[in-house]
Structure formats: structure tokens, C-alpha cells
Scaffold this motif. Structure first.
Motif, PDB file in Angstrom:
ATOM      1  N   TYR A  45      -2.934  92.173  37.438  1.00 33.06           N
ATOM      2  CA  TYR A  45      -3.470  91.318  38.500  1.00 33.06           C
ATOM      3  C   TYR A  45      -4.080  92.163  39.615  1.00 33.06           C
ATOM      4  O   TYR A  45      -3.960  93.382  39.634  1.00 33.06           O
ATOM      5  CB  TYR A  45      -2.384  90.382  39.035  1.00 33.06           C
ATOM      6  CG  TYR A  45      -1.028  91.030  39.238  1.00 33.06           C
ATOM      7  CD1 TYR A  45      -0.812  91.974  40.237  1.00 33.06           C
ATOM      8  CD2 TYR A  45       0.045  90.688  38.419  1.00 33.06           C
ATOM      9  CE1 TYR A  45       0.431  92.546  40.423  1.00 33.06           C
ATOM     10  CE2 TYR A  45       1.292  91.248  38.588  1.00 33.06           C
ATOM     11  CZ  TYR A  45       1.485  92.181  39.598  1.00 33.06           C
ATOM     12  OH  TYR A  45       2.713  92.758  39.772  1.00 33.06           O
ATOM     13  N   PRO A  54      -1.487  83.873  46.539  1.00 39.54           N
ATOM     14  CA  PRO A  54      -0.061  84.020  46.245  1.00 39.54           C
ATOM     15  C   PRO A  54       0.231  85.093  45.199  1.00 39.54           C
ATOM     16  O   PRO A  54      -0.381  85.133  44.141  1.00 39.54           O
ATOM     17  CB  PRO A  54       0.339  82.641  45.723  1.00 39.54           C
ATOM     18  CG  PRO A  54      -0.731  81.726  46.176  1.00 39.54           C
ATOM     19  CD  PRO A  54      -1.978  82.556  46.218  1.00 39.54           C
ATOM     20  N   TYR A  55       1.150  85.948  45.552  1.00 41.15           N
ATOM     21  CA  TYR A  55       1.631  87.013  44.672  1.00 41.15           C
ATOM     22  C   TYR A  55       3.015  86.602  44.199  1.00 41.15           C
ATOM     23  O   TYR A  55       3.929  86.419  45.010  1.00 41.15           O
ATOM     24  CB  TYR A  55       1.672  88.324  45.462  1.00 41.15           C
ATOM     25  CG  TYR A  55       2.377  89.454  44.748  1.00 41.15           C
ATOM     26  CD1 TYR A  55       1.713  90.230  43.806  1.00 41.15           C
ATOM     27  CD2 TYR A  55       3.705  89.753  45.029  1.00 41.15           C
ATOM     28  CE1 TYR A  55       2.355  91.270  43.151  1.00 41.15           C
ATOM     29  CE2 TYR A  55       4.359  90.791  44.382  1.00 41.15           C
ATOM     30  CZ  TYR A  55       3.675  91.545  43.446  1.00 41.15           C
ATOM     31  OH  TYR A  55       4.311  92.572  42.811  1.00 41.15           O
ATOM     32  N   PHE A  56       3.165  86.429  42.893  1.00 38.68           N
ATOM     33  CA  PHE A  56       4.414  85.914  42.316  1.00 38.68           C
ATOM     34  C   PHE A  56       5.032  86.936  41.370  1.00 38.68           C
ATOM     35  O   PHE A  56       5.495  86.575  40.291  1.00 38.68           O
ATOM     36  CB  PHE A  56       4.130  84.623  41.527  1.00 38.68           C
ATOM     37  CG  PHE A  56       3.847  83.415  42.366  1.00 38.68           C
ATOM     38  CD1 PHE A  56       4.087  83.394  43.740  1.00 38.68           C
ATOM     39  CD2 PHE A  56       3.347  82.243  41.781  1.00 38.68           C
ATOM     40  CE1 PHE A  56       3.823  82.261  44.503  1.00 38.68           C
ATOM     41  CE2 PHE A  56       3.091  81.104  42.533  1.00 38.68           C
ATOM     42  CZ  PHE A  56       3.322  81.110  43.898  1.00 38.68           C
ATOM     43  N   LEU A  85      -4.900  83.201  35.181  1.00 34.91           N
ATOM     44  CA  LEU A  85      -4.138  82.894  36.398  1.00 34.91           C
ATOM     45  C   LEU A  85      -4.582  83.800  37.542  1.00 34.91           C
ATOM     46  O   LEU A  85      -4.666  83.380  38.698  1.00 34.91           O
ATOM     47  CB  LEU A  85      -2.633  83.047  36.143  1.00 34.91           C
ATOM     48  CG  LEU A  85      -2.014  81.911  35.321  1.00 34.91           C
ATOM     49  CD1 LEU A  85      -0.584  82.244  34.907  1.00 34.91           C
ATOM     50  CD2 LEU A  85      -2.032  80.593  36.122  1.00 34.91           C
ATOM     51  N   ASP A  86      -4.845  85.068  37.233  1.00 31.26           N
ATOM     52  CA  ASP A  86      -5.320  85.998  38.254  1.00 31.26           C
ATOM     53  C   ASP A  86      -6.633  85.500  38.838  1.00 31.26           C
ATOM     54  O   ASP A  86      -6.820  85.482  40.061  1.00 31.26           O
ATOM     55  CB  ASP A  86      -5.496  87.381  37.618  1.00 31.26           C
ATOM     56  CG  ASP A  86      -6.044  88.408  38.595  1.00 31.26           C
ATOM     57  OD1 ASP A  86      -5.493  88.510  39.713  1.00 31.26           O
ATOM     58  OD2 ASP A  86      -7.003  89.115  38.247  1.00 31.26           O
ATOM     59  N   PHE A 115      -3.460  83.689  41.219  1.00 30.22           N
ATOM     60  CA  PHE A 115      -2.007  83.845  41.117  1.00 30.22           C
ATOM     61  C   PHE A 115      -1.634  85.090  40.309  1.00 30.22           C
ATOM     62  O   PHE A 115      -2.086  85.263  39.177  1.00 30.22           O
ATOM     63  CB  PHE A 115      -1.379  82.598  40.485  1.00 30.22           C
ATOM     64  CG  PHE A 115      -1.559  81.378  41.333  1.00 30.22           C
ATOM     65  CD1 PHE A 115      -0.651  81.093  42.346  1.00 30.22           C
ATOM     66  CD2 PHE A 115      -2.664  80.548  41.166  1.00 30.22           C
ATOM     67  CE1 PHE A 115      -0.838  79.977  43.163  1.00 30.22           C
ATOM     68  CE2 PHE A 115      -2.857  79.446  41.978  1.00 30.22           C
ATOM     69  CZ  PHE A 115      -1.941  79.148  42.986  1.00 30.22           C
ATOM     70  N   SER A 116      -0.777  85.931  40.907  1.00 27.46           N
ATOM     71  CA  SER A 116      -0.348  87.175  40.255  1.00 27.46           C
ATOM     72  C   SER A 116       1.041  86.991  39.678  1.00 27.46           C
ATOM     73  O   SER A 116       2.015  86.826  40.417  1.00 27.46           O
ATOM     74  CB  SER A 116      -0.326  88.312  41.274  1.00 27.46           C
ATOM     75  OG  SER A 116      -1.600  88.480  41.840  1.00 27.46           O
ATOM     76  N   VAL A 144       7.488  84.156  36.832  1.00 24.03           N
ATOM     77  CA  VAL A 144       7.139  83.894  38.231  1.00 24.03           C
ATOM     78  C   VAL A 144       8.310  84.382  39.077  1.00 24.03           C
ATOM     79  O   VAL A 144       9.429  83.880  38.931  1.00 24.03           O
ATOM     80  CB  VAL A 144       6.918  82.384  38.464  1.00 24.03           C
ATOM     81  CG1 VAL A 144       6.744  82.085  39.949  1.00 24.03           C
ATOM     82  CG2 VAL A 144       5.714  81.889  37.663  1.00 24.03           C
ATOM     83  N   THR A 195       7.463  82.957  50.378  1.00 23.31           N
ATOM     84  CA  THR A 195       6.607  82.082  49.571  1.00 23.31           C
ATOM     85  C   THR A 195       6.742  80.644  50.068  1.00 23.31           C
ATOM     86  O   THR A 195       7.850  80.168  50.325  1.00 23.31           O
ATOM     87  CB  THR A 195       7.035  82.151  48.093  1.00 23.31           C
ATOM     88  OG1 THR A 195       6.904  83.496  47.642  1.00 23.31           O
ATOM     89  CG2 THR A 195       6.171  81.244  47.223  1.00 23.31           C
ATOM     90  N   ASP A 234       2.203  77.335  48.178  1.00 22.13           N
ATOM     91  CA  ASP A 234       1.881  78.354  47.169  1.00 22.13           C
ATOM     92  C   ASP A 234       2.307  77.861  45.786  1.00 22.13           C
ATOM     93  O   ASP A 234       1.578  77.993  44.806  1.00 22.13           O
ATOM     94  CB  ASP A 234       2.632  79.659  47.462  1.00 22.13           C
ATOM     95  CG  ASP A 234       2.168  80.344  48.745  1.00 22.13           C
ATOM     96  OD1 ASP A 234       1.017  80.113  49.163  1.00 22.13           O
ATOM     97  OD2 ASP A 234       2.966  81.115  49.318  1.00 22.13           O
ATOM     98  N   PHE A 267       0.146  76.579  42.459  1.00 22.05           N
ATOM     99  CA  PHE A 267       0.300  77.151  41.127  1.00 22.05           C
ATOM    100  C   PHE A 267       0.470  76.045  40.088  1.00 22.05           C
ATOM    101  O   PHE A 267      -0.168  76.072  39.025  1.00 22.05           O
ATOM    102  CB  PHE A 267       1.520  78.087  41.133  1.00 22.05           C
ATOM    103  CG  PHE A 267       1.869  78.664  39.798  1.00 22.05           C
ATOM    104  CD1 PHE A 267       1.086  79.657  39.229  1.00 22.05           C
ATOM    105  CD2 PHE A 267       3.007  78.233  39.116  1.00 22.05           C
ATOM    106  CE1 PHE A 267       1.421  80.209  37.991  1.00 22.05           C
ATOM    107  CE2 PHE A 267       3.341  78.773  37.880  1.00 22.05           C
ATOM    108  CZ  PHE A 267       2.546  79.761  37.314  1.00 22.05           C
TER     109      PHE A 267
END
Lengths: 463, 463
Positions: free
Chosen positions: A35, B2-4, B307-308, B312-313, B344, B350, B354, B358
Motif C-alpha cells: 500500500y 485510512p491506514y488499517f 483497496l489501496d 484503504f491500506s 484489518v 481510527t 473510516d 471501508f
């Protein structure tokens, strides 16, 4: 407040600080991830590797980042030894390597291998041919520092690399003290360094392994850093290390010339300002920023504390400062005085005023430590109590450096020229410092023999 | 954006950043030195050790700082094994440990020792008594994670510690994923953790070794960190790690409750929003911030990229994302689906938005990946082409996950209920994913046998 111990750790270079701050926001994610945060981290890591490799003089894929210079040496030596295990398990090192190298040699020996220490001369330099003579058919690896960390003497790396190349043995160079000043010349096979020595952050070492060098990383497998440095990379620190290496290299020529002048000033002035001092290390082929001297009749720890109170931070290889009660292995290998030892290593930006301030306070500080210890005040022994044919025994058992030498200096005048003084001592430093005192004072060191307790050191009065 | 993927690396906590900046100026010198800069560094190091020890629940002199969690595990396991070498060279680990533990076990085996992997159930949890059954008279060490890094399942550490105590075997706990949420309960002997998992900086691991545990550090000797972690300490990072651990602990209860709700939302909604999904891991005894699910007929790498692109990561244990072409050992040990796997892990802070964002994009992303791959669109197989007594063979040789499962799903309708489909595959993931597909789709997995090329997996149609 002048800090003169850059050879231990240099204050953070402004470029390192700036790069560290910038990459705290961009470089915290896992560079192995797909990512965007991971890709950004990977770009930073790749760029840092390219910059560091260029400064080292190797290909980026030959260079990995380790958590410290010590780990680069530990892992690099273990990996190179293992890679050539079929050849043998013999390691050649100089007697004045960093403890990380010598402890690696000891670990090899504990595991059934062997090692040879190549001796150095009184300046701390290995002799031409010294490595060639030590290499054997079963030698897996040789290691040599680019310059000594305690006395600053530069080693003949290119010549030793040539000796190793002729014998087909890889040479690992510990470039920790010199990499900030310039690349290591000659045909080395592996190279280790440490960022906090050049003004980079703590937590980053470099390990370069030339293509074609047999190498087998030890310990559990891990995918990071080509399998050579396990664990999540400390990317902000790596970025700061690479950026600051590039920055210090740009300033290196000018700064080296400037600091070399300041070091010359110390080398020239200290023996004139302080009686009974020995300046050690090669006077010419040396690191630009480092000078070491030893003061007779002085306790290293007391001296450091006194200089600290006067505002100067220096380090010492005297046994008196160490919990092990053993003098520095470097000074010992050189055969020079260890008592009252002071290493001054100037960080970049040190001013002439910082150095002259140090030279202003040093004589008074040394004199006051000597006075506390009851050291002899004059440089020559009194002949008042001389008796023909006399032999004198001084019992210094249980007394630590520099007391045995002080007691020797006090009584030498009580025997006539040609007479003997024997000092009984159980202090490890006496073995180094009594012969060194004899050389400095032009007395004859006769030798040592075991005594009932400790060791008896005998000196013949010559002057 | 958002970084998950907090379970890989959490963004730097503001307290960590602040402490790091402050100690860049105060903490660069060598804490072993006697001068003022060294003494200041020593004070910082001592204070950091006290704070971290308090959070771990051990004495400060039981805790050392390592360069990473991986190194803490590598060195801790090697040291504990060596300390009990006289007892034997057997190690017990769970099948779902971090690769640093499993690679340590592999290294032990390569060096002549042995290890036993304790199995886990379909939630990823080791069974009560599993460790007791694996312990032997020659077991030197047992290791267990506090909670799993891929699926979040909490392990019964206190019970396993009791089983180990009864057998006189020390237990090392890998607390990397949980230490920020609270101390590890129970009578563990050694504990390892990693600062960048709780929002501390990279470059810092913790290794605690309880007094009385036999321990012999491996590798070359070094005086730093009680001889257990060689190399110059990265003091600013250590200070930041300790400060941030204290900070996240103060927020832990409230933040855990908040994130647990968001995770519950994902656990409940994903199976309703996306057809053919398996949510894995223990639904109750689990980390508060982590949830993992797998989507049939989806290629993990394509899914992560999609997703990236959607902002979303996340990470994945699918084989399709890894250069090794092997599915996650954790999912494999659990026996659950590995294709289209998504982990996730929510960083602190978060928001609900967010997470709902997702959940809004996920169904469309999965559908589009399935469409690209030509996955079957309906959940039930068509019976159009059913022939009584037929056996069908699908050749998926040379095709990577999720294609073999997609092809299986496409043809299952062509055999009648009771009929057989055999899939030929040389993809490692098929071994895991075909049985998992059968379990999800209520088909019968008959078994596998070696084929001329690859493996033949046979399925009986039940519905």
C-alpha cells in the motif's frame, strides 16, 4: 560546553536531524508492504541505500543497514567466517581492533576456531607484511580497522587488502572512525561502519559485502535487508544516517583540514604545558580529529572528573576509569603508558577557542590531580638517599594505578645509578605503565617475575 | 486516507514523537561515559527502563532494550535455549507464532536440536493441555504469543504458563501485538515486544528475562544492556518507546472499547455485505483492534491493490501477495481459507467514518476483482449439466490461487449430487483453500493424492 568525545558518539548533525524529522511522517510504515505508506517507505529506504552505497563506494545491493556498528561487525564477521567455513576457521585481526572485532574473535575461539592477532608498533600501526605472515591456508577472513578509535592512527588498509587478495582471503574493514572523512581505499571485501560516529543517529550501522564474497548470514532466517540484518528497519534513522553521511562528506575536506590544525595544536602544546606526558599514535598518518596522550602519576578517572568539572568531556583508556581494572587493549598492544590517559576527539564545528580553553585548564587540572595523589613534583629523581649496591623493594600490593608508578618514581632516587628497585604490584596496569615510565624517564626496565602475591617489576636506575 | 495495518507498524504516537525530539538533544551521548553528556544519557536510559519495566510488570534489571522485536525474539530464544542446554535442546512453540519464533525453531533444528509445534483450533487458539502434552524431559524452552498477529486470537498464556511451571520449563511470551493494550497475565519467564506495534518508534524491542531464569546470551560478548543486547543503544528511540508505552496504556481501556466496537461492526457487516466470505479468528477472546476475513474467488494481491486505490491500506496472508507463493502459516495451521485474505488492524484514533467508508467500498471492490477473475457469480452451483455417476477432472496446473478454486466452483454444478470433481493443482494454496471452500460451501472434501504433476484434490458434491 565543549564536548571532545566524538569518537564515542558525535552530536547529531543538523542534516541528520532534519532528515529524521521529515521521515518520521513518511517512513514509519513497513517498506515490504504494497500500500501507499509502504511504497513511500520503500522509496525512502531505496534512496537511503543508494546514497550510503555511493559514499561507501559499493553497489546498493551490496549494502545493508544494521542496528549498530557493533552488530555490523558481529554479523559481518560471523557471516563471512561461515561463508568460508570449508576453507577453515582461522581469523586474522590486528591487536588494536574495536572490542566488537576482538570479541568476535574470542567467540570464534570459544566455538572451536582460532585467530591470530597481528601486532602493532608503538604508533599503533600494523607492520607491512604483518597480515601476509599471519594468513594461513585455513584462514577464512582477515579484519582490519581503517583507523584506530583510541589513538587515531590510520592503518595501511590498501596494502593489507593486497596481501589478503594475494592469499585469496577476504578482508573486512572496520571503517567506523573514518567513513565520515572519506571512502576506504583499496580492495576490501567487507566493510562495516556506524552512523552515530559521523553525526548520524544512533541505531544505524552499515554492512557492505562485495558481490562474489562468500557469505552466510547466521541466526534465524529473516527476509529483511537481503537476509543479512533481521528485524523491522528503523527507517527514519536510516534516512537520517544516509543524508548526514552525504552532508559530512561534502564538508569533509575543509573540516578535516581545520580540525587537523587544532589537533596539531594539542599535540604540540600538551607536552610543553604538562610535564611527564606522552602523546601517542602516529603523528602524521592519522584521523584528523583525534589525539591521545597519557600523563604520568595521574589517575584517569579523577582526571576525567576534574576535566568534566572544568567543562570538558573527554574519554580515557586508563584502567582507572574502567570497571574491569584493565587498561585499554590498544595502549597495551602499543606498549605505551596507560595512566592518566586522555583521548580528545573533536566533533565537527569545534572552535579554536574550545581547544585553547582546554589547553588553558589542562595543566592546572593535571597538577592538582598529581598533588592529590602525592606524585613526585620534579621530573628527575632526587639522589639524596642514594646508597651504593642497594636494592629497594616497594610494596604496592592492593594499590591501583597510578600509585605503583608514583611510588616507584618517589624511591628511584634512593638507589644509586646502577642500583635496582623492585615494585610489587597486583594491578594489571603496572605491567604496562612501569615499562612505559622507564622508557619516558630513561631508566632501564629489567623485567618482571611472579611474586608470592602479584608480580615483581624490577627497574635499574640509569639517570 | 485510512491506514488499517497497525499490526504491521502503527503510526508514531504524538507522545513518542515528542519524546524522540526532546531526547535528540539530550540523549545522543554514550550512557556509559562519565562526563555530563553521558550522565544525562544514562539518566534518560534508566528512566526509560523503569517506565517500560513497570508497563511490562517486571523489575528494571530484568528488562533490556533490543534493536527490534524480531531481535528480542531471536536473541531471547537463543539465550534461553543456551541457558538450559544441559536439560536438552527441545523447544515447544505454537503453530501460529510469528515467523521470528518459527525461524528460531528452524535454526535450532538446523543446529541439531528439535522442536514441537502445538496445533491450534479453527479460531487459531492452542488447546488447553496442548503445551503440557508437548513438554518433554529435554524441553529447554516453550514459546507462545499473547495474541495472534494475523487473526487477533488471544492465547491462554496464563494456563500455558502454569503447564510450563508444573514441568519446570520456562515460557517465553511474544507480546508484540498485545503489550500496548495491557500487561501479560500469568507466570511467564521471558517476554518480548516491539515498540513500533504500539505507536513507538522503529528500532526498539523489549526483552524481559525474569530473575532466576537460566540465560546465556549468544554471540560475541558486549557490555551493553547487561550483556544481552550488543551495540550502542538508540537512546532517543528507547526514550520515545517507553514514553509512548506509558501513554498508550493510559488510553488503553477506553480506546480498546472503542476499537472493539468498530471491529465488531466489521465482523458483523462483512459477511452480510460480501457473499462467500469467512471471518476468521476467535470472535470474543481477541485483540480489540484486529479482524481478518477471507473472500472466495479473490486474488489477495489484486484485492490489496484495489483497496489501496480506494484509499484503504490493509494487509493479507494470501499466498497471492507473497513472493514465496505460500499462504500464511497461521491460516494454514487454522485450516481456514487463505484466498482473498484481508487483515484489518485499526490504529488508535481510527474513526467510525473510516470504518464505514471501508465497508462502503469493500463489496464493490471484491465484486470487481471476482469479475476480473471470472469467478462464479451465484453462491450455489448450477445443476444444469448434471450427469449421474459422472466424475470430472479440472486441470488447474500452472494456475495460481484463487484460480483453482474458481474453476472448481464453476464445474461443481456439472456433476450430480454424490458425484466427484478432482482438481489438479501445483499451487501450494490449493491444499488449504479447496478444503476450506468445501467447508464453506457444505461440499465434501474427499482428500488429496499425488498426481503425475502437482496434487489431485477430490471433492464430492453434496448440495
Amino acid at each position: 560546553m565543549p564536548y571532545f568525545d566524538a569518537a564515542s558518539a558525535a552530536p547529531l548533525h543538523p542534516v541528520a536531524r532534519q532528515a529524521l524529522l521529515a521521515s518520521l511522517d513518511e517512513g514509519w510504515a513497513d517498506p515490504a508492504r504494497l500500500y501507499r505508506e509502504g511504497r513511500r517507505a520503500r522509496l525512502l529506504l531505496d534512496a537511503a541505500r543508494e546514497a550510503a552505497a555511493e559514499a561507501v563506494g559499493c553497489r546498493p545491493d551490496e549494502l545493508v543497514f544494521t542496528p549498530s556498528g557493533t552488530r555490523a561487525l558481529h554479523d559481518g564477521i560471523a557471516g563471512a567466517l561461515s561463508g568460508r567455513r570449508r576453507v577453515g576457521r582461522h581469523l586474522v585481526v590486528s591487536a588494536v581492533e574495536h572490542s566488537a572485532v576482538l570479541q568476535s574473535a574470542a567467540a570464534l575461539e570459544a566455538a572451536g576456531g582460532t585467530f591470530t592477532e597481528v601486532a602493532v608498533d608503538r604508533t599503533g600501526r600494523v607492520a607491512p607484511g604483518g597480515y601476509a605472515a599471519a594468513l594461513r591456508p585455513d584462514t577464512a577472513l582477515a579484519a582490519l580497522q581503517s583507523a584506530n578509535h583510541e589513538v587515531g592512527t590510520a592503518q595501511p588498509v590498501a596494502e593489507v587488502a593486497e596481501e589478503c587478495r594475494a592469499a585469496g582471503v577476504p578482508l573486512l574493514v572496520d571503517a567506523a572512525q573514518s567513513l565520515g572523512w572519506g571512502p576506504v581505499e583499496g580492495g576490501w571485501s567487507l566493510l562495516a561502519a556506524s552512523a552515530h560516529k559521523w553525526g548520524g543517529p544512533s541505531g544505524v550501522g552499515l554492512l557492505a559485502v562485495r558481490k562474489g564474497v562468500r557469505y552466510a548470514a547466521q541466526g534465524p532466517a529473516d527476509e529483511r535487508e537481503s537476509g543479512r540484518a533481521p528485524g523491522f528497519p528503523d527507517l527514519p534513522a536510516v534516512v537520517a544516517a544516509a543524508a548526514s553521511l552525504r552532508a559530512v562528506r561534502q564538508e569533509a575536506a575543509a573540516e578535516a583540514a581545520r580540525l587537523r590544525e587544532l589537533v596539531e595544536l594539542i599535540r604540540a602544546r600538551v607536552p610543553r604545558l604538562v610535564p611527564e606526558v606522552e602523546v601517542v599514535g602516529d603523528p602524521v598518518r592519522r584521523l584528523p580529529h583525534l589525539v591521545t596522550f597519557s600523563c604520568l602519576y595521574v589517575d584517569g578517572e579523577t582526571l576525567l572528573h576534574a576535566l568534566d568539572r572544568a567543562g570538558f568531556s573527554v574519554s580515557s583508556g586508563s584502567s582507572c576509569t574502567s570497571s574491569t581494572l584493565r587498561p585499554s587493549h590498544v595502549l597495551r598492544a602499543m606498549g605505551v603508558l596507560s595512566e592518566g590517559n586522555v583521548r580528545v576527539s573533536l566533533p565537527r564545528g569545534t572552535t579554536r577557542e574550545d581547544v585553547t580553553g582546554f589547553l588553558d585548564v589542562l595543566p592546572g587540572v593535571v597538577a592538582s590531580v598529581r598533588e592529590q595523589l602525592g606524585a613526585p613534583s620534579g621530573p628527575a629523581p632526587s639522589e639524596a638517599a642514594a646508597q651504593a649496591g642497594a636494592e629497594l623493594v616497594v610494596d604496592s600490593l592492593g594499590k591501583r594505578c597510578p600509585i605503583p608508578v608514583i611510588e616507584l618514581a618517589k624511591v628511584i632516587g634512593e638507589v644509586p645509578v646502577g642500583g635496582l628497585v623492585t615494585v610489587l604490584s597486583d594491578d594489571e596496569a603496572a605491567r604496562l605503565d612501569i615499562p612505559a615510565w622507564c622508557a619516558m624517564r630513561e631508566q632501564e626496565y629489567v623485567g618482571e617475575r611472579p611474586a608470592e602475591t602479584g608480580v615483581a617489576y624490577t627497574v635499574r636506575r640509569r639517570v
